[in-house]
Design a protein around this motif. Structure first.
Motif, PDB file in Angstrom:
ATOM      1  N   UNK A 114       0.829  -1.208   0.000  1.00 48.29           N
ATOM      2  CA  UNK A 114       0.000   0.000   0.000  1.00 48.29           C
ATOM      3  C   UNK A 114       0.863   1.257   0.000  1.00 48.29           C
ATOM      4  N   UNK A 115       1.872   1.276   0.873  1.00 47.17           N
ATOM      5  CA  UNK A 115       2.729   2.460   1.015  1.00 47.17           C
ATOM      6  C   UNK A 115       3.528   2.704  -0.254  1.00 47.17           C
ATOM      7  N   UNK A 116       4.109   1.649  -0.827  1.00 46.33           N
ATOM      8  CA  UNK A 116       4.914   1.803  -2.043  1.00 46.33           C
ATOM      9  C   UNK A 116       4.046   2.278  -3.203  1.00 46.33           C
ATOM     10  N   UNK A 117       2.864   1.670  -3.351  1.00 55.80           N
ATOM     11  CA  UNK A 117       1.961   2.083  -4.435  1.00 55.80           C
ATOM     12  C   UNK A 117       1.501   3.515  -4.249  1.00 55.80           C
ATOM     13  N   UNK A 118       1.161   3.885  -3.002  1.00 48.97           N
ATOM     14  CA  UNK A 118       0.756   5.267  -2.733  1.00 48.97           C
ATOM     15  C   UNK A 118       1.852   6.260  -3.045  1.00 48.97           C
ATOM     16  N   UNK A 119       3.093   5.878  -2.746  1.00 52.74           N
ATOM     17  CA  UNK A 119       4.221   6.771  -3.041  1.00 52.74           C
ATOM     18  C   UNK A 119       4.343   7.020  -4.537  1.00 52.74           C
ATOM     19  N   UNK A 120       4.241   5.959  -5.341  1.00 49.27           N
ATOM     20  CA  UNK A 120       4.385   6.135  -6.784  1.00 49.27           C
ATOM     21  C   UNK A 120       3.161   6.811  -7.402  1.00 49.27           C
ATOM     22  N   UNK A 121       1.986   6.623  -6.813  1.00 50.06           N
ATOM     23  CA  UNK A 121       0.813   7.360  -7.289  1.00 50.06           C
ATOM     24  C   UNK A 121       1.042   8.863  -7.195  1.00 50.06           C
ATOM     25  N   UNK A 122       1.653   9.292  -6.092  1.00 49.01           N
ATOM     26  CA  UNK A 122       1.917  10.710  -5.889  1.00 49.01           C
ATOM     27  C   UNK A 122       3.120  11.171  -6.699  1.00 49.01           C
ATOM     28  N   UNK A 123       4.155  10.340  -6.757  1.00 47.80           N
ATOM     29  CA  UNK A 123       5.365  10.722  -7.481  1.00 47.80           C
ATOM     30  C   UNK A 123       5.089  10.916  -8.966  1.00 47.80           C
ATOM     31  N   UNK A 124       4.291  10.010  -9.548  1.00 42.54           N
ATOM     32  CA  UNK A 124       3.998  10.070 -10.984  1.00 42.54           C
ATOM     33  C   UNK A 124       2.786  10.932 -11.309  1.00 42.54           C
ATOM     34  N   UNK A 125       2.194  11.562 -10.291  1.00 40.75           N
ATOM     35  CA  UNK A 125       1.056  12.473 -10.473  1.00 40.75           C
ATOM     36  C   UNK A 125      -0.095  11.796 -11.209  1.00 40.75           C
ATOM     37  N   UNK A 126      -0.344  10.523 -10.868  1.00 43.57           N
ATOM     38  CA  UNK A 126      -1.430   9.804 -11.515  1.00 43.57           C
ATOM     39  C   UNK A 126      -2.795  10.263 -11.034  1.00 43.57           C
ATOM     40  N   UNK A 127      -2.856  10.808  -9.825  1.00 44.73           N
ATOM     41  CA  UNK A 127      -4.143  11.104  -9.219  1.00 44.73           C
ATOM     42  C   UNK A 127      -3.987  12.296  -8.283  1.00 44.73           C
ATOM     43  N   UNK A 128      -4.987  13.153  -8.246  1.00 41.54           N
ATOM     44  CA  UNK A 128      -5.008  14.315  -7.371  1.00 41.54           C
ATOM     45  C   UNK A 128      -6.360  14.403  -6.673  1.00 41.54           C
ATOM     46  N   UNK A 142     -12.025  11.870  -6.066  1.00 38.40           N
ATOM     47  CA  UNK A 142     -10.996  11.604  -5.059  1.00 38.40           C
ATOM     48  C   UNK A 142     -11.070  12.676  -3.969  1.00 38.40           C
ATOM     49  N   UNK A 143     -11.189  12.238  -2.713  1.00 40.03           N
ATOM     50  CA  UNK A 143     -11.237  13.172  -1.589  1.00 40.03           C
ATOM     51  C   UNK A 143      -9.928  13.212  -0.820  1.00 40.03           C
ATOM     52  N   UNK A 144      -9.162  12.124  -0.836  1.00 40.67           N
ATOM     53  CA  UNK A 144      -7.885  12.102  -0.123  1.00 40.67           C
ATOM     54  C   UNK A 144      -7.021  10.999  -0.700  1.00 40.67           C
ATOM     55  N   UNK A 145      -5.713  11.265  -0.772  1.00 44.96           N
ATOM     56  CA  UNK A 145      -4.744  10.267  -1.212  1.00 44.96           C
ATOM     57  C   UNK A 145      -3.705  10.123  -0.109  1.00 44.96           C
ATOM     58  N   UNK A 146      -3.665   8.966   0.527  1.00 49.33           N
ATOM     59  CA  UNK A 146      -2.721   8.712   1.599  1.00 49.33           C
ATOM     60  C   UNK A 146      -1.717   7.659   1.205  1.00 49.33           C
ATOM     61  N   UNK A 147      -0.779   7.369   2.117  1.00 51.13           N
ATOM     62  CA  UNK A 147       0.218   6.345   1.840  1.00 51.13           C
ATOM     63  C   UNK A 147      -0.374   4.941   1.912  1.00 51.13           C
TER      64      UNK A 147
END
Length: 279
Positions: A114-128, A142-147
């Protein structure tokens, strides 16, 4: 009962009072630091939202993540400080926690994923935050994106908590212009060319008054030949998240245009046969 009399109750009360005061002081400091840190992070991202190079959704996403990390670090420091008050060897405790954590880690691979996927979701700007997405079997905003989890608000109001490891495929509907598509039917007895001309004139009038339309609407022509109708397709490009409003407005103006020119829109008819019974 002699052993009770040998206990220095005054000293114990003094030590207990000191420990309680320390705990209260540590908790107060924790609350103050948390409040100040939260305000600093929120103000920092408020300033970022005013810059053109970062979107509001992106700023809100990073703000949520920063607040989560800040809370975790602060709680860790708070717990370590409390252990120090009680005289525990924090170094040994952390070493033991590391061994236990290693053992738990083998059983918590999902959490790590979960943490690794969340990190790359944010790093690659896939979702806001604020994006309209489809993932993990859910669609919504989307209301919140966490780790660990991503929160998606469905259009029926349900808030879905999606573990990041379940975001295998992600469709982001909020990147770029969207498509508004409307199919409208006319009767077989009507002139198709006339109907297309009438519909295109109505589309041009709507485009001149609706700022949400980026391109079109254009009447593409006959889409299908139904059992009792000819289906004509109309297509337009709209601003993001405005496609549904444009589609509703298109259906309204196209229906009105056909009615004004006497072009029939087919609808089900019922034929009733009455038999005259003799005698």
């Amino acid at each position: 009962m002699d052993w009770l009399e040998s206990i220095d109750w005054g000293g114990l009360a003094t030590k207990a009072g000191i420990i309680i005061l320390k705990l209260i002081a540590i908790y107060i400091v924790y609350l103050v630091v948390k409040s100040i840190g939260t305000k600093v992070i929120e103000r920092a991202f408020d300033r970022l939202q005013n810059r053109e190079q970062i979107s509001n959704g992106r700023a809100l996403t990073l703000q949520t993540l920063s607040l989560n990390i800040f809370s975790y670090v602060l709680i860790f420091i708070y717990v370590v400080t409390v252990f120090q008050v009680f005289g525990y060897n924090v170094t040994a405790l952390l070493a033991g926690a590391g061994v236990v954590g290693l053992a738990i880690g083998f059983g918590a691979q999902g959490l790590v994923s979960d943490v690794v996927t969340g990190f790359f979701l944010l790093l690659e700007k896939q979702i806001d935050v604020g994006d309209y997405v489809t993932t993990g079997g859910y669609s919504g905003i989307v209301e919140a994106v966490g780790l660990r989890t991503t929160q998606i608000r469905g259009f029926d109001g349900t808030l879905h908590y999606v573990p990041n490891r379940e975001i295998v495929g992600l469709s982001n509907h909020s990147r770029g212009n969207m498509r508004a598509l409307v199919d409208i039917s006319i009767a077989y007895s009507e002139d198709i060319d006339q109907a297309i001309t009438v519909l295109q004139e109505a589309c041009d009038q709507l485009a001149a008054t609706n700022d949400a339309i980026v391109e079109g609407p254009n009447v593409l022509g006959v889409q299908t030949l139904g059992a009792s109708d000819v289906v004509i397709r109309v297509l337009a490009k709209t601003k993001n998240m405005e496609q549904w409003n444009v589609e509703r407005e298109l259906r309204k103006v196209l229906k009105e245009a056909l009615d004004q020119h006497g072009i029939e829109i087919p609808f089900p008819h019922q034929v009733m046969i009455h038999k005259n019974e003799e005698g």
